[in-house]
Design an enzyme around this catalytic site. Structure first.
Site, PDB file in Angstrom:
ATOM      1  N   ASP A 187       0.816  -1.210   0.000  1.00  0.00           N
ATOM      2  CA  ASP A 187       0.000   0.000   0.000  1.00  0.00           C
ATOM      3  C   ASP A 187       0.854   1.266   0.000  1.00  0.00           C
ATOM      4  O   ASP A 187       2.075   1.222   0.187  1.00  0.00           O
ATOM      5  CB  ASP A 187      -0.954  -0.004   1.210  1.00  0.00           C
ATOM      6  CG  ASP A 187      -0.288  -0.499   2.499  1.00  0.00           C
ATOM      7  OD1 ASP A 187       0.951  -0.506   2.575  1.00  0.00           O
ATOM      8  OD2 ASP A 187      -1.011  -0.881   3.417  1.00  0.00           O
ATOM      9  N   ASN A 209      -7.577  -3.489  14.246  1.00  0.00           N
ATOM     10  CA  ASN A 209      -8.959  -3.826  13.881  1.00  0.00           C
ATOM     11  C   ASN A 209      -9.010  -4.994  12.885  1.00  0.00           C
ATOM     12  O   ASN A 209     -10.044  -5.260  12.290  1.00  0.00           O
ATOM     13  CB  ASN A 209      -9.655  -2.586  13.293  1.00  0.00           C
ATOM     14  CG  ASN A 209      -8.954  -2.051  12.043  1.00  0.00           C
ATOM     15  OD1 ASN A 209      -7.991  -2.658  11.554  1.00  0.00           O
ATOM     16  ND2 ASN A 209      -9.431  -0.938  11.527  1.00  0.00           N
ATOM     17  N   HIS A 256      -7.162  -5.193  10.120  1.00  0.00           N
ATOM     18  CA  HIS A 256      -6.870  -4.860   8.725  1.00  0.00           C
ATOM     19  C   HIS A 256      -5.558  -5.487   8.266  1.00  0.00           C
ATOM     20  O   HIS A 256      -4.637  -5.709   9.048  1.00  0.00           O
ATOM     21  CB  HIS A 256      -6.941  -3.348   8.448  1.00  0.00           C
ATOM     22  CG  HIS A 256      -5.819  -2.532   8.998  1.00  0.00           C
ATOM     23  ND1 HIS A 256      -6.017  -1.339   9.644  1.00  0.00           N
ATOM     24  CD2 HIS A 256      -4.472  -2.707   8.972  1.00  0.00           C
ATOM     25  CE1 HIS A 256      -4.847  -0.829   9.988  1.00  0.00           C
ATOM     26  NE2 HIS A 256      -3.893  -1.641   9.591  1.00  0.00           N
ATOM     27  N   GLU A 283      -9.753  -2.285   5.418  1.00  0.00           N
ATOM     28  CA  GLU A 283     -10.373  -2.043   6.713  1.00  0.00           C
ATOM     29  C   GLU A 283     -11.629  -2.910   6.859  1.00  0.00           C
ATOM     30  O   GLU A 283     -12.188  -3.356   5.855  1.00  0.00           O
ATOM     31  CB  GLU A 283     -10.779  -0.559   6.810  1.00  0.00           C
ATOM     32  CG  GLU A 283      -9.642   0.425   6.604  1.00  0.00           C
ATOM     33  CD  GLU A 283      -8.677   0.507   7.782  1.00  0.00           C
ATOM     34  OE1 GLU A 283      -8.812  -0.278   8.744  1.00  0.00           O
ATOM     35  OE2 GLU A 283      -7.761   1.351   7.728  1.00  0.00           O
TER      36      GLU A 283
HETATM   37  C1  F6R Z   1       1.484  -1.569   6.231  1.00  0.00           C
HETATM   38  C2  F6R Z   1       0.184  -2.156   6.317  1.00  0.00           C
HETATM   39  C3  F6R Z   1      -0.608  -2.236   7.575  1.00  0.00           C
HETATM   40  C4  F6R Z   1       0.204  -2.613   8.795  1.00  0.00           C
HETATM   41  C5  F6R Z   1      -0.684  -2.660  10.044  1.00  0.00           C
HETATM   42  C6  F6R Z   1       0.100  -2.974  11.296  1.00  0.00           C
HETATM   43  O1  F6R Z   1       1.996  -1.639   4.903  1.00  0.00           O
HETATM   44  O2  F6R Z   1      -0.272  -2.579   5.327  1.00  0.00           O
HETATM   45  O3  F6R Z   1      -1.648  -3.168   7.394  1.00  0.00           O
HETATM   46  O4  F6R Z   1       0.804  -3.857   8.598  1.00  0.00           O
HETATM   47  O5  F6R Z   1      -1.325  -1.436  10.211  1.00  0.00           O
HETATM   48  O6  F6R Z   1       0.926  -1.888  11.571  1.00  0.00           O
HETATM   49  P1  F6R Z   1       2.027  -1.915  12.733  1.00  0.00           P
HETATM   50  O7  F6R Z   1       3.040  -2.915  12.274  1.00  0.00           O
HETATM   51  O8  F6R Z   1       2.590  -0.526  12.758  1.00  0.00           O
HETATM   52  O9  F6R Z   1       1.325  -2.327  13.979  1.00  0.00           O
END
Ligand code: F6R
Length: 243
Positions: A67, A136, A138, A143
């Site tokens: 992303d 959550n 994701h 989401e």
């Molecule tokens: C990042 C991404 C997100 C993160 C997720 C967890 O490219 O796609 O889905 O993997 O938000 O983030 P952290 O590792 O910061 O807890």
């Protein structure tokens, strides 16, 4: 699904780096799907260390990131393009032409999402996709919602995600409200998936995503339907899974 219980964040990072290294060693021209966020930083650090020791060669590796924020220049320090260079690409011998992320500066979402899907197909698909897990549920920026969004698409970020990401920006107003992300089908088409999770604050979502029902309200739960998923989580993140 294979679950590895790591002692702590460092152990999780080393185990994850081992799997990524094995992929690169076994298929030097593989396509790695990569993630940003706090969780993979230790994994990238470990890969860089092994590269510097001469144990890894990224010369033919191709990468596609999950992303990118919409509306942020690549040069912006909060862009995922910048993050990936800072934590991995600048430190290893990967070719710039082999690095791919959604182009956050393309205003035409339909055009950019179609381009990215096509690009992944043209590379022959993702060999190994690294994922983190949002609080959550994701994955990428998929989401919780009523239905699984299949292909690369433009998302309005959930309030909780904006809140979680504000630590990287000077103020919450600066956190972008939209992002381009691989869709659920895009992710599920990866040949192998490696998801890494650390910390007690993720224990509830690890239980719900991997031991609860498969539902778009917990996007990561779809990974239960993939036939080659490895979950590496530390003890704290696994503290609420059923015996
Ligand atoms: C990042 C991404 C997100 C993160 C997720 C967890 O490219 O796609 O889905 O993997 O938000 O983030 P952290 O590792 O910061 O807890």
């Amino acid at each position: 699904m294979i679950i590895y219980k790591a002692e702590d964040y460092k152990d999780m990072s080393r185990k994850a780096a081992n799997i990524l290294s094995a992929q690169v060693i076994m298929k030097p021209d593989c396509v790695l799907g990569l993630a940003t966020g706090s969780t993979p930083i230790g994994t990238y650090e470990q890969l860089v260390e092994w590269y510097k020791k001469g144990d890894l060669d990224f010369a033919k590796v191709k990468t596609v990131n999950l992303d990118e924020y919409k509306g942020l220049e690549r040069t912006n320090e909060q862009s995922y393009y910048h993050f990936m260079h800072q934590h991995l690409f600048h430190h290893v011998n990967i070719e710039e032409d082999n690095i791919h992320l959604p182009n956050g500066m393309e205003p035409d979402a339909k055009k950019e999402c179609a381009r990215y899907e096509q690009l992944i197909q043209s590379l022959g698909g993702v060999d190994l996709q690294l994922l983190g897990l949002g609080h959550n549920g994701h994955i990428g920026f998929n989401e919780p919602c009523e239905v699984f969004e299949k292909d690369t698409h433009c998302v309005d970020l959930a309030e909780r995600t904006i809140e979680a990401n504000k630590r990287f920006f000077d103020s919450i107003e600066e956190v972008p409200r939209q992002a381009y992300t691989m869709g659920i089908r895009t992710i599920m088409q990866a040949k192998k998936i490696l998801i890494i999770v650390s910390g007690e604050d993720k224990a509830d979502i690890v239980r719900d995503a991997f031991f609860g029902p498969v539902t778009p309200m917990v996007p990561a739960s779809i990974l239960q339907m993939h036939n080659d998923v490895t979950l590496i989580a530390d003890k704290a993140a696994l503290s609420k899974i059923p015996e």
